[in-house]
Write a protein that holds these residues in place. Sequence first.
Motif, PDB file in Angstrom:
ATOM      1  N   MET A  82     -59.551 -37.369 -19.560  1.00 21.12           N
ATOM      2  CA  MET A  82     -58.850 -37.473 -20.840  1.00 21.12           C
ATOM      3  C   MET A  82     -58.261 -38.872 -21.031  1.00 21.12           C
ATOM      4  O   MET A  82     -58.276 -39.420 -22.135  1.00 21.12           O
ATOM      5  CB  MET A  82     -57.758 -36.404 -20.929  1.00 21.12           C
ATOM      6  CG  MET A  82     -58.302 -34.993 -21.061  1.00 21.12           C
ATOM      7  SD  MET A  82     -57.007 -33.716 -21.044  1.00 21.12           S
ATOM      8  CE  MET A  82     -56.191 -34.052 -22.609  1.00 21.12           C
ATOM      9  N   GLN A  98     -53.709 -24.280 -19.799  1.00 25.53           N
ATOM     10  CA  GLN A  98     -55.031 -24.446 -20.396  1.00 25.53           C
ATOM     11  C   GLN A  98     -56.121 -24.485 -19.323  1.00 25.53           C
ATOM     12  O   GLN A  98     -57.155 -23.832 -19.440  1.00 25.53           O
ATOM     13  CB  GLN A  98     -55.087 -25.744 -21.216  1.00 25.53           C
ATOM     14  CG  GLN A  98     -54.332 -25.675 -22.530  1.00 25.53           C
ATOM     15  CD  GLN A  98     -55.172 -25.007 -23.606  1.00 25.53           C
ATOM     16  OE1 GLN A  98     -55.798 -23.975 -23.383  1.00 25.53           O
ATOM     17  NE2 GLN A  98     -55.173 -25.593 -24.784  1.00 25.53           N
ATOM     18  N   LYS A 243     -53.992 -34.216 -29.036  1.00 29.91           N
ATOM     19  CA  LYS A 243     -53.040 -33.744 -28.030  1.00 29.91           C
ATOM     20  C   LYS A 243     -52.680 -32.280 -28.264  1.00 29.91           C
ATOM     21  O   LYS A 243     -52.607 -31.487 -27.316  1.00 29.91           O
ATOM     22  CB  LYS A 243     -51.783 -34.610 -28.062  1.00 29.91           C
ATOM     23  CG  LYS A 243     -50.732 -34.205 -27.027  1.00 29.91           C
ATOM     24  CD  LYS A 243     -49.545 -35.138 -27.063  1.00 29.91           C
ATOM     25  CE  LYS A 243     -48.503 -34.734 -26.015  1.00 29.91           C
ATOM     26  NZ  LYS A 243     -47.342 -35.661 -26.025  1.00 29.91           N
ATOM     27  N   ALA A 246     -55.529 -30.089 -27.172  1.00 35.17           N
ATOM     28  CA  ALA A 246     -55.536 -29.947 -25.716  1.00 35.17           C
ATOM     29  C   ALA A 246     -54.415 -29.037 -25.237  1.00 35.17           C
ATOM     30  O   ALA A 246     -54.529 -28.385 -24.201  1.00 35.17           O
ATOM     31  CB  ALA A 246     -55.412 -31.323 -25.066  1.00 35.17           C
ATOM     32  N   LEU A 255     -59.943 -29.588 -24.404  1.00 35.77           N
ATOM     33  CA  LEU A 255     -59.543 -30.723 -23.586  1.00 35.77           C
ATOM     34  C   LEU A 255     -60.309 -31.992 -23.944  1.00 35.77           C
ATOM     35  O   LEU A 255     -60.091 -33.041 -23.338  1.00 35.77           O
ATOM     36  CB  LEU A 255     -59.712 -30.383 -22.101  1.00 35.77           C
ATOM     37  CG  LEU A 255     -58.769 -29.261 -21.626  1.00 35.77           C
ATOM     38  CD1 LEU A 255     -59.080 -28.851 -20.199  1.00 35.77           C
ATOM     39  CD2 LEU A 255     -57.307 -29.674 -21.760  1.00 35.77           C
ATOM     40  N   SER A 256     -61.180 -31.898 -24.937  1.00 36.85           N
ATOM     41  CA  SER A 256     -61.800 -33.085 -25.526  1.00 36.85           C
ATOM     42  C   SER A 256     -61.180 -33.381 -26.885  1.00 36.85           C
ATOM     43  O   SER A 256     -61.768 -34.066 -27.715  1.00 36.85           O
ATOM     44  CB  SER A 256     -63.320 -32.879 -25.677  1.00 36.85           C
ATOM     45  OG  SER A 256     -63.929 -32.707 -24.419  1.00 36.85           O
TER      46      SER A 256
END
Length: 466
Positions: A82, A98, A243, A246, A255-256
């Motif tokens: 990230m 997550q 953000k 995520a 998370l991308s």
Amino acid sequence: MTTQFPRPVTRRRAAMALAVAMALAGSVQQASAQYAPGAAPAPRPAAAPRIYLADSIIAVVNNEVITRQELLERLRTVERRMRAQNIALPPQQEFQRQLLERMIVDRAQLQLAKESGIRVDDTMLDRAVARIAEQNRLSMQQFRAELEREGIPYARFREDIREEIIMQRLREREVDNKIQITESEVDNYLAAEKGAAADQKEFNVSHILVRIPENASAEQIAERRARAENVLQQLKAGGDFAKLAATYSDATDALSGGELGWRTPERLPQLFVDTVGGMKEGEISPVIKSASAFHIVKLGGQRTASVMKGGTAATASVQQTKVRHILIKVNQIVTPDEARRKLNDIKQRLDNNAAKFEDLAKLYSNDLSASRGGDLGWVYPGDTVPEFERAMNALKPGEVSEPIESPFGYHLIQVQERKTDDVSAERRRLIARQAIRERKLEEATQEWLRQLRDRAYVEYRFDNAG
């Protein structure tokens, strides 16, 4: 006759490592100090030996466990990725939640694959890893050294790639192959496309998904909506979309930053098409509900792009290419360097008019088309993998490419001629089916993952996290 090339597996996963408490403390040294038995340091360097907290179970998934060590290893890997993508990291506690949820879903998939007898042998795994190294323009020795430099053991990386391939095969069987498309859907699609201009819009879309549990009660649905509305309020207050994706999104791309990238309408779920159609660049949608989730969509941009020369399903004509090739496969005997060297020698003979293409194809090509002199016949856009098609489209009739890599090995490609021809009714319906399938696939995959997660027995053991 055309040859269908399957699409390559390119998605890259990394390893899993250390403890949740260590992650929250920030480093191994901090964690070990945190769990030392005494508050005050010993007066001399030769104090009693320090006590380290042993690894422990943080979650049980059906009949398997996820440990603190696995979670922290994944935490470090994803955090590194990230940062490389300039995505702001979520708060540590949410980040941990997550990642743990994704590990639970992955574990449930791998368990189902094992029960179903899905396996990936070492030979197939070796080829997949070799392709990843090639795509990074590294030799296998350089690739291994780079992994070790990043703190990723090569053996662990191989097993992660094996798991990725297994999960992809499982999804193909459980989702891809079960998508049904009716004739009326094809008719409706063609009717909607009829008369469309050669230029169409592409949308750069990101999204946040808040999943609704299967058979959810009214209270659960209300709680999920409230969560989505809370995220929307943070976005309106200036929160960073990537953000927050995520931090809160239940989608596999969370998370991308929730980014789907540039897509034409047929590659988006219909719900998203209906939403972004009336939005301005940079705008964020209100919370929208589907059958299984609440969504927030951001339109990052839109552009008008000429449709690839295959046109849409309803266009009246399409460019076809008559092409032939020589394929050298990479295996345990033939390395990538040897394959390229062999094709370079063949190309030199062709450039010097020392031999005919069809004769060399019959002698050297590892493809089934070798007996036909490498002839693939007339191919439509989309019939071959992207690597092959890009190289083919860049060639003039009669020109021979440099060695080109595909998931099958290395090719020399020669375009013989091109033509623009009317698309048959059968071909138009086939294109329409492919577009409808792609639109349905993402939504069907998310729904299948939701059901798999909801039906798994999951026991959290955060009290063991220390």
